[in-house]
Design an enzyme around this catalytic site. Structure first.
Site, short mmCIF file in Angstrom:
data_model
loop_
_atom_site.label_atom_id
_atom_site.label_comp_id
_atom_site.label_asym_id
_atom_site.label_seq_id
_atom_site.Cartn_x
_atom_site.Cartn_y
_atom_site.Cartn_z
N ARG A 144 0.82 -1.22 0.00
CA ARG A 144 0.00 0.00 0.00
C ARG A 144 0.85 1.26 0.00
NH1 ARG A 144 -4.50 -1.74 4.52
NH2 ARG A 144 -5.41 -3.48 3.39
N ARG B 31 -3.13 6.71 1.05
CA ARG B 31 -3.68 7.91 1.69
C ARG B 31 -2.72 8.63 2.63
NH1 ARG B 31 -9.02 5.74 4.29
NH2 ARG B 31 -7.78 3.83 4.37
N ARG C 78 -6.66 11.14 -5.96
CA ARG C 78 -7.88 10.40 -5.59
C ARG C 78 -9.11 11.31 -5.66
NH1 ARG C 78 -11.98 8.46 -4.65
NH2 ARG C 78 -12.65 6.91 -3.11
N ASP D 231 -6.73 -3.06 -7.39
CA ASP D 231 -7.38 -3.67 -6.23
C ASP D 231 -7.68 -5.12 -6.56
OD1 ASP D 231 -10.01 -4.29 -4.44
OD2 ASP D 231 -8.78 -2.75 -3.50
N TYR E 284 -14.78 -12.24 -0.14
CA TYR E 284 -15.46 -10.97 -0.42
C TYR E 284 -16.67 -11.19 -1.33
CZ TYR E 284 -11.80 -7.99 1.60
OH TYR E 284 -10.94 -7.36 2.46
#
Length: 362
Positions: free
Chosen positions: A34, A38, A47, A84, A163
Site C-alpha cells: 500500500r 492515503r 484520488r 485492487d 469478499y
C-alpha cells in the site's frame, strides 16, 4: 502469447529481481505494501480528482501517476501496480463499489443462482474489462527507472471468494465459512473459476511488463473447515493448493516467472509451508511471525519479505530503529526484501518512512 519474466532494459540489475533470484543483498532492497496511498498528500489529490476508487483503478493516467508517486518521493526498489484485488470479481460480472469510509461492497454471492450469473472463465469479456490494468502496467514499465522492479498482483482465490460471498470484509469471514460448510462444492467451483481467471490475469500482467507478481492471501487466518472425510488440512485445501495451481499455470506460459505469496495470518507453520507447497520464490511474512524462527525453518534459497509491524512505523523513533535492525539481523546472509508485515496505514507520518529507509540504507 508467452513471455520471459524480468526481460527488458536493466532487468538483470534490478535489486529486487536479484534477490528473487536468490542473491542476498546488504542492505536489502525495500518497498511497502500500500505504498501508494492515503498517507501521501499527492495521492489524496489524485484520488479526489479521479472521483470513485474504481475510476482511479481503471484510469491508466491516474493509476500510473499514483504508482509512481512513492518511487519519486522515497526511491523504493519496487513499484507495485495500483489496482485492487476486487477488479477480478468486477470483471466476472459481480457488482463492486467502494463506500467512502467503509470500504468495498459487493452484491453477496449467497448460493448457486448468483454463481451461475458470473461470467465463465475464458470468456473474452473478462480480460477486455481488465485491459486498462494492462495498459497501466505497460506505461509504468516505460516510465519507471530502469533499476526499479515492477510488481503486479492479484488476490488469492480464497481471499477474493470471501469478499464475493460475504459482500464485504467481515472479522471472521462468517458468510464464506458458512457457505463452505453448507455447499463445499460451490466454493470449489468458485475457487476453480478464480484460479483460471487469476492465472490469465497475472500472465497478462507479465506480458505487459511486470517483472514479478505477488499473490495476496490476506485471509489465510480465517479459513473454513475441511469437509468431513477429507484428509488434507484447511490451509492446503482452500489456500495453498489453489495458489499452487496459479503458480504452475503462470510458469507454463511465462518461463522463470518470479512470484511472491503472502499468506497473512497463517502463523509460523503456515509461513514455513508456503514456498514448498505453492512453488513461490518468496514468502511474504506478516508482522505476527518470528522472522528469525521462520528463517531457521526455511531453505537458504527461499526468499523472505516483510515483517515490520505497521504500528511500529507509526510509532517511529528508537522503536522503529530497533525493529529495522532486528529484521536486518534475522535475515543477514539470506535473500530478503524489506517490507511491512501488512499495508501501511493512512495515519503513518511521512517522516517515519524516511527514517525507516535511512536506517535500513545507512
Amino acid at each position: 502469447m508467452g513471455g520471459t519474466a524480468g526481460a527488458g532494459r536493466g532487468a538483470a540489475e534490478r535489486p529486487i529481481l536479484r534477490v528473487l533470484n536468490g542473491e542476498a543483498l546488504s542492505p536489502p532492497p525495500a518497498w511497502m505494501m500500500r505504498q501508494a496511498g492515503r498517507y501521501l498528500p499527492e495521492y489524496r489529490a489524485v484520488r479526489a480528482e479521479a472521483g470513485s476508487f474504481l475510476d482511479l483503478c481503471y484510469n491508466p493516467d491516474f493509476a500510473t501517476e499514483v504508482t509512481l508517486q512513492p518511487i519519486r518521493r522515497f526511491g523504493f526498489e519496487a513499484a507495485i501496480l495500483f489496482s485492487d484485488i476486487l477488479v477480478v470479481p468486477h470483471a466476472l460480472g459481480q457488482d463492486v463499489r467502494f463506500v467512502e469510509g467503509e470500504g468495498p461492497r459487493l452484491d453477496p454471492m449467497a448460493g448457486r443462482p448468483e454463481f451461475d450469473r458470473l461470467i465463465e472463465a475464458g470468456d473474452p469479456r473478462i480480460m477486455r474489462h481488465l485491459n486498462p490494468v494492462f495498459e497501466t502496467v505497460g506505461r509504468l514499465r516505460a516510465e519507471l527507472p530502469s533499476e526499479t522492479t515492477l510488481l503486479g498482483f492479484c488476490g488469492a482465490p480464497w481471499t477474493v471468494a470471501s469478499y464475493m460471498i460475504g459482500g464485504r470484509g467481515t472479522p471472521d469471514l462468517a458468510p464464506a465459512r458458512a457457505l463452505a460448510a453448507r455447499d463445499p462444492a460451490l466454493l470449489d467451483a468458485l475457487i476453480d473459476r478464480l484460479v483460471a481467471v487469476s492465472t490469465e490475469y497475472l500472465v497478462r500482467q507479465f506480458e505487459a511488463g511486470a517483472d514479478a507478481v505477488q499473490i495476496f492471501e490476506s485471509h489465510a487466518g480465517s479459513l473454513p473447515d475441511v469437509p468431513a472425510g477429507e484428509t488434507c488440512d484447511a490451509l492446503a485445501r482452500w489456500s495453498l493448493a489453489p495458489i499452487a495451481r496459479i503458480v504452475s499455470g503462470i510458469r507454463a506460459r511465462v518461463p522463470g516467472a518470479r512470484i511472491i505469496v503472502f499468506a497473512r495470518g497463517s502463523g509460523l507453520d503456515g509461513h514455513a509451508r508456503v514456498a514448498a507447497e505453492t512453488g513461490a520464490d518468496a514468502v511474504g511474512v506478516d508482522w505476527a511471525v518470528d522472522l528469525k524462527a521462520l528463517r531457521a525453518r526455511l531453505p537458504a534459497s527461499v526468499v523472505t519479505q516483510g515483517n515490520l509491524h505497521p504500528e511500529t512505523l507509526i510509532a517511529g523513533g528508537e522503536a522503529l530503529d530497533a525493529a529495522v535492525d532486528a529484521i536486518r539481523e534475522a535475515t543477514a546472509g539470506t535473500p530478503h526484501i524489506f517490507n511491512l508485515g501488512h499495508g501501511i496505514t493512512p495515519q503513518t507520518p511521512i517522516a517515519h518512512v524516511e527514517r525507516m529507509l535511512a536506517r535500513l540504507r545507512g
